[in-house]
Design an enzyme around this catalytic site. Structure first.
Site, short mmCIF file in Angstrom:
data_model
loop_
_atom_site.label_atom_id
_atom_site.label_comp_id
_atom_site.label_asym_id
_atom_site.label_seq_id
_atom_site.Cartn_x
_atom_site.Cartn_y
_atom_site.Cartn_z
N SER A 122 -9.38 2.40 3.58
CA SER A 122 -8.38 3.07 2.77
C SER A 122 -7.48 2.12 1.97
O SER A 122 -6.64 2.56 1.18
CB SER A 122 -7.49 3.95 3.67
N LYS A 158 0.83 -1.20 0.00
CA LYS A 158 0.00 0.00 0.00
C LYS A 158 0.87 1.25 0.00
O LYS A 158 1.99 1.25 0.54
CB LYS A 158 -0.90 -0.04 1.24
N SER A 214 -10.16 0.01 7.59
CA SER A 214 -9.53 0.27 6.30
C SER A 214 -9.11 -0.96 5.51
O SER A 214 -8.82 -0.84 4.32
CB SER A 214 -8.31 1.18 6.48
#
Length: 498
Positions: A157, A81, A181
């Protein structure tokens, strides 16, 4: 290796092929890169790829990918990520114009563990700006689209990682979770995602904890065993960590195939506040309850005391998030000499920074006291029950742009209230620090969209969750469900890159 063959295997399965000499890590990497080319124009999940034969930076060293079979994941393609982990010599831009061009000088502790696991990290995935949303639509790189229906959000996220895994680019990817997330994107895209216990995975060396311990490291995957095997490689303290969770008595990989036994499972159909559970999700919850009962578990509807009122909970989380956000933004802005304004930050992030700058030390300590009360209250629930079952989200994935509607008019508290409203089941377990997982047990009967069910357990009890998840995966398999955007539909053949 042809793409349709590549996507048939999970990460453990691919590593087994490598260990037997049936395929090389270079062939797997070539397949993953071809998969990026095949699907990323439609979903915008991967923001950058890079060569893997020149691991740069002062901390770089050859990884176990050179030794097939050295770990259960050796040779498997992997994506990280764009926030929460640092890879030496590679950009980590936090999904923000403010951090554009930021290059890590050294590996973080977690990145070293990914290398030691033998994972072949060849790129990074999209995140909303500073991971400050539960949809992945940053200005910097544009919206990530849901592979099941590209006009819908992939969640956030960790939406980029989830979309990439769901579309078959890689079988597992790095994710983080501070308010849901990784569970939210897992639910939106039909994946398995487990948020570990606070202190299970080190945040070092640059942080002792993130968002006052609400944020943790994890992954999203198509199979339960992949997440278990990777967490075995991620877990454990680093020198200087302020605290850590007690290590499990056996590897999580072994828990996946163990019988969970009859469990006492409480069901919470409606959250403590926020949106009401919609009819499609309530129907999926009812079907999940029937499955659990058929498996021999004792299931009953419960009420769960959060320890504080909903408004106080939202206020406390707003204070915790925005104070840390403001500090992070100030540090990045100072490093680059960039202004903190609308030219570098999106409206919700800028409002959060301004709100956080006004929170006093005394009010911040009050918010930490709320964190304590929530943790103590949920712990009392787990004294009487083994598991708490909720929907991961109260509704199906939202159309892109939904979260941005009216965002410019919200202050920092208003934005956090919006996130809690849209995802009212997830953040409590970040505040309490207890493990929770989203499992794609079923799907919407009308649209075929995946629906995630959230299962939470007491502090340090990831093993219990993995046992239950393994049982559910056997009883209601989901790996044969594939989205509209699926790399396996690409029929080309790829060749090794080295």
């Amino acid at each position: 290796m042809k793409i349709p063959e590549y996507v048939r295997f999970d990460a453990v399965g691919l590593a087994e092929l490598v260990a037997r000499g049936e395929v090389s890590p270079a062939e797997l990497e070539a397949a993953a890169r071809e998969a990026v080319q095949a699907v990323n124009p439609r979903i915008n999940a991967v923001v950058e790829t890079w060569p893997t034969d020149d691991e740069p930076g002062p901390d770089a060293r050859p990884g176990p990918r050179r030794h097939p079979g050295s770990t259960p994941l050796a040779g498997v393609p992997f994506l990280i990520k764009d926030i929460g982990v640092a890879m030496a010599g590679r950009r980590t831009e936090l999904g923000s114009r403010l951090a554009a061009g930021l290059v890590a000088g050294a590996d973080s502790a977690l990145m070293r563990r990914f290398r030691d696991a033998g994972l072949v990290t060849f790129g990074r995935t999209a995140t909303p700006e500073l991971a400050y949303s539960i949809t992945t639509e940053p200005v910097l790189y544009g919206a990530t689209r849901n592979p099941w229906s590209p006009e819908l959000s992939a969640g956030g996220s960790s939406g980029g990682s989830a979309a990439a895994v769901a579309a078959g680019v890689v079988p597992i990817a790095h994710a983080t979770d501070a308010a849901g997330s990784l569970r939210i994107p897992a639910a939106c895209t039909g994946l398995f995602g487990l948020k570990p216990t606070r202190g299970r995975v080190s945040m070092g060396p640059d942080a002792d904890e993130t968002f006052s311990g609400l944020a943790v490291q994890g992954s999203v995957s198509r199979t339960v065993r992949d997440s278990a095997v990777l967490l075995d490689r991620m877990r454990g303290p680093e020198p200087g960590d302020p605290y850590f969770a007690q290590q499990p008595s056996r590897p999580y990989a072994e828990e996946v195939t163990r019988d969970p036994g009859p469990l006492r499972i409480g069901v919470l159909p409606q959250a403590w506040g926020g949106r009401r559970t919609t009819a499609p999700v309530a129907d999926a919850l009812a079907r999940t309850v029937r499955l659990l009962e058929a498996l021999g578990h004792r299931v009953e509807e419960v009420t769960v005391d959060l320890g504080v009122g909903w408004e106080e909970f939202v206020l406390a989380t707003a204070r915790l998030f925005t104070v840390h956000l403001a500090a992070s933004v100030d540090a990045v802005a100072a490093a680059f000499g960039r202004p903190v304004d609308s030219s570098t930050l999106e409206p919700a992030t800028l409002a959060g920074c301004q709100y956080g700058q006004q929170v006093s030390g005394a009010r911040f300590v009050d918010a930490l006291a709320v964190r304590n009360r929530v943790a103590r209250s949920l712990a009392r629930y787990f004294d009487a029950h083994d598991i708490l079952l909720t929907p991961t989200l109260p509704e199906l994935p939202m159309p892109l742009g939904t979260y941005a509607e009216g965002a410019a008019a919200l202050d920092g508290l208003g934005w956090i209230d919006r996130l809690n409203d849209r995802s009212p089941f997830t953040m409590a377990f970040n505040v309490a620090g207890t493990p929770a997982m989203s499992v794609p047990v079923t799907a919407d009967t009308a649209t075929g969209l995946p629906i995630g069910m959230q299962f939470a357990a007491g502090y340090g009890l990831e093993g219990r969750l993995f046992r239950l998840a393994g049982q559910l995966e056997q009883a209601s398999p989901w790996s044969d469900r594939t989205p509209v955007v699926w790399a396996g539909d690409h029929t080309g053949t790829v060749t090794p890159t080295e």
